[in-house]
Motif scaffolding. Structure first.
Motif, short mmCIF file in Angstrom:
data_model
loop_
_atom_site.label_atom_id
_atom_site.label_comp_id
_atom_site.label_asym_id
_atom_site.label_seq_id
_atom_site.Cartn_x
_atom_site.Cartn_y
_atom_site.Cartn_z
N PRO A 63 0.80 -1.23 0.00
CA PRO A 63 0.00 0.00 0.00
C PRO A 63 0.83 1.28 0.00
CG PRO A 63 -0.09 -1.08 2.14
CD PRO A 63 0.63 -2.02 1.22
N ASP A 64 2.08 1.18 0.43
CA ASP A 64 2.88 2.41 0.53
C ASP A 64 3.64 2.72 -0.75
OD1 ASP A 64 4.33 0.07 1.06
OD2 ASP A 64 5.96 1.19 1.98
N LEU A 65 3.33 2.01 -1.82
CA LEU A 65 4.05 2.27 -3.06
C LEU A 65 3.57 3.55 -3.70
CD1 LEU A 65 4.27 -1.23 -4.79
CD2 LEU A 65 6.07 0.06 -3.66
N LYS A 66 4.54 4.26 -4.24
CA LYS A 66 4.24 5.50 -4.96
C LYS A 66 4.18 5.16 -6.43
CE LYS A 66 6.85 9.09 -3.88
NZ LYS A 66 8.09 9.91 -3.97
N ARG A 67 3.05 5.20 -7.03
CA ARG A 67 2.96 4.89 -8.45
C ARG A 67 3.17 6.17 -9.26
NH1 ARG A 67 3.59 -0.33 -8.35
NH2 ARG A 67 3.17 -0.22 -10.57
N GLY A 68 3.37 6.00 -10.52
CA GLY A 68 3.49 7.17 -11.38
C GLY A 68 4.92 7.53 -11.73
N ASN A 69 5.04 8.58 -12.50
CA ASN A 69 6.34 8.96 -13.02
C ASN A 69 7.31 9.39 -11.93
OD1 ASN A 69 5.31 8.47 -15.54
ND2 ASN A 69 4.81 10.61 -15.93
N GLU A 73 13.57 15.34 -9.00
CA GLU A 73 14.37 15.15 -7.77
C GLU A 73 14.74 13.68 -7.62
OE1 GLU A 73 11.43 16.93 -7.78
OE2 GLU A 73 12.57 18.81 -7.86
N GLU A 74 13.78 12.82 -7.89
CA GLU A 74 14.05 11.39 -7.78
C GLU A 74 15.10 10.97 -8.81
OE1 GLU A 74 10.07 9.17 -6.14
OE2 GLU A 74 9.93 10.14 -8.08
N PRO A 97 11.56 6.57 -0.78
CA PRO A 97 10.34 6.04 -0.20
C PRO A 97 9.28 5.79 -1.26
CG PRO A 97 11.11 7.93 1.04
CD PRO A 97 11.96 7.84 -0.19
N GLY A 98 8.67 4.63 -1.20
CA GLY A 98 7.60 4.33 -2.13
C GLY A 98 8.04 3.77 -3.46
N ARG A 99 9.33 3.67 -3.65
CA ARG A 99 9.86 3.10 -4.90
C ARG A 99 10.51 1.76 -4.60
NH1 ARG A 99 7.21 5.96 -8.72
NH2 ARG A 99 7.69 8.17 -8.62
N THR A 100 10.43 0.86 -5.55
CA THR A 100 11.01 -0.46 -5.34
C THR A 100 12.31 -0.62 -6.13
OG1 THR A 100 9.96 -1.53 -7.23
CG2 THR A 100 8.68 -1.37 -5.20
N LYS A 210 13.38 2.48 4.95
CA LYS A 210 13.22 1.20 4.28
C LYS A 210 11.75 0.88 4.20
CE LYS A 210 15.13 -2.87 3.02
NZ LYS A 210 16.02 -3.06 1.92
N ARG A 211 11.27 0.64 3.01
CA ARG A 211 9.90 0.20 2.81
C ARG A 211 8.90 1.11 3.49
NH1 ARG A 211 12.07 -2.29 -1.03
NH2 ARG A 211 12.82 -4.36 -0.69
N GLY A 212 9.24 2.38 3.53
CA GLY A 212 8.27 3.34 4.03
C GLY A 212 8.15 3.36 5.54
N ALA A 213 8.94 2.57 6.21
CA ALA A 213 8.81 2.54 7.66
C ALA A 213 9.76 3.54 8.29
CB ALA A 213 9.14 1.14 8.15
N LEU A 214 9.46 3.93 9.50
CA LEU A 214 10.35 4.82 10.23
C LEU A 214 11.19 4.00 11.19
CD1 LEU A 214 7.86 7.65 11.03
CD2 LEU A 214 9.90 7.89 9.66
N PHE A 215 12.47 4.29 11.23
CA PHE A 215 13.34 3.57 12.13
C PHE A 215 14.04 4.54 13.06
CE2 PHE A 215 12.99 -0.59 10.45
CZ PHE A 215 12.65 -0.41 9.14
N ASN A 216 14.06 4.21 14.31
CA ASN A 216 14.80 5.00 15.26
C ASN A 216 15.93 4.13 15.80
OD1 ASN A 216 13.22 7.46 15.32
ND2 ASN A 216 11.61 6.06 16.00
#
Length: 254
Positions: A63-69, A73-74, A97-100, A210-216
């Motif tokens: 669900p956290d994938l960013k689709r589209g062009n 910046e990317e 984030p959101g890209r594979t 990583k994979r859209g998650a936040l790490f502390n």
DNA sequence: AAATAAGGCAACCGCCTGTCA
DNA sequence: ATGACAGGCGGTTGCCTTATT
């Protein structure tokens, strides 16, 4: 004797996923979470290899994938990261984030490679094509250049095989001789790592890694020191290299 | 309109690595 | 120390779509 196959190929579907398969996979993961890919297909009622399920989820269904062009910046970030990391698509993807990794790999092969080639830049080495043909070494970095400065793609240094555009970090002609002296005499792979600055620390804490998650993570984990006694975040360095060791923002070359 | 070529991307394959018994 | 296994990764393939002739 070789390894046993990850699944029984005779009874698995291959090729494009159907809507129904997607729905089954999503429903299963929503209920049980990711992991145990080997047993997942059976448990979810899918005639697919576990690896295939994992790939489908990671590259398309999450669900956290960013689709589209890709944005400009990317684009630039990918080029920068590629110049530092090479074809380490998963590491590059970890910073977008959101890209594979698969998406970035495809995008690189279909768009960016061509774009760099048209600018007279060798996409493998990030050097002007003429130079790359003469000397196929990895680009060397001028002493105090930070990673961000290394791989700009704008600019107009001539003498790069007829193409007018070249990276901004490429030195002017008058300095050419000087740099010929030291350009890649030996490949220096010595890196130094600095503790993150307060600003970097903030970025680390805020940016999805990583994979859209936040790490502390504590500092020892960010250095990739697994199971360090200094670890006070409890992660035990589970992210290893992708969490900090090769983070281009804190990585300098000597 | 049909045939062909090129581009784009999802998916597969096989190898590598880390973990655990 | 060793081997089996699961997960992860990069390279490659093949299909579908779009552009060109």
């Amino acid at each position: 004797m070789g390894r046993s196959p990850c699944c029984e190929k005779a009874h698995t579907n291959k090729g494009a996923w159907t809507k129904e398969e997607d729905e089954r996979l999503i429903a299963y993961i929503k209920e049980h979470g990711e992991g145990c890919w080997r047993s997942l297909p059976k448990a979810a009622g899918l005639l697919r290899c576990g690896k295939s399920c994992r790939l489908r989820w990671i590259n398309y269904l999450r669900p956290d994938l960013k689709r589209g062009n890709f944005t400009q910046e990317e684009d630039e970030l990918i080029i920068k990261l590629h110049s530092l990391l090479g074809n380490k698509w998963s590491l590059i993807a970890a910073r977008l984030p959101g890209r594979t990794d698969n998406e970035i790999k495809n995008y690189w092969n279909t768009h960016i490679r061509r774009k760099l080639m048209s600018r007279g830049i060798d996409p493998a080495t990030h050097r002007p094509l003429r130079e790359s043909q003469k000397n196929s070494a990895i680009p060397c970095v001028k002493g105090d250049h930070k990673a961000e400065e290394i791989v700009g793609v704008e600019g107009n240094k001539t003498g790069n095989g007829g193409n007018e555009e070249a990276p901004t970090w490429w030195w002017p002609e008058e300095e050419e001789e000087e740099h010929k002296q030291w350009r890649c005499p030996d490949l220096n792979l010595e890196f130094c790592m600095n503790p993150p600055s307060p600003q970097q620390q903030q970025v680390f804490d805020e940016v999805p890694v990583k994979r859209g998650a936040l790490f502390n993570l504590c500092f020892s984990c960010r250095l990739g020191v697994k199971k360090s006694s200094e670890c006070n975040c409890g992660s035990g360095g589970i992210l290893g290299i992708s969490s900090g060791v090769l983070d281009y923002r804190s990585l300098h070359t000597k």
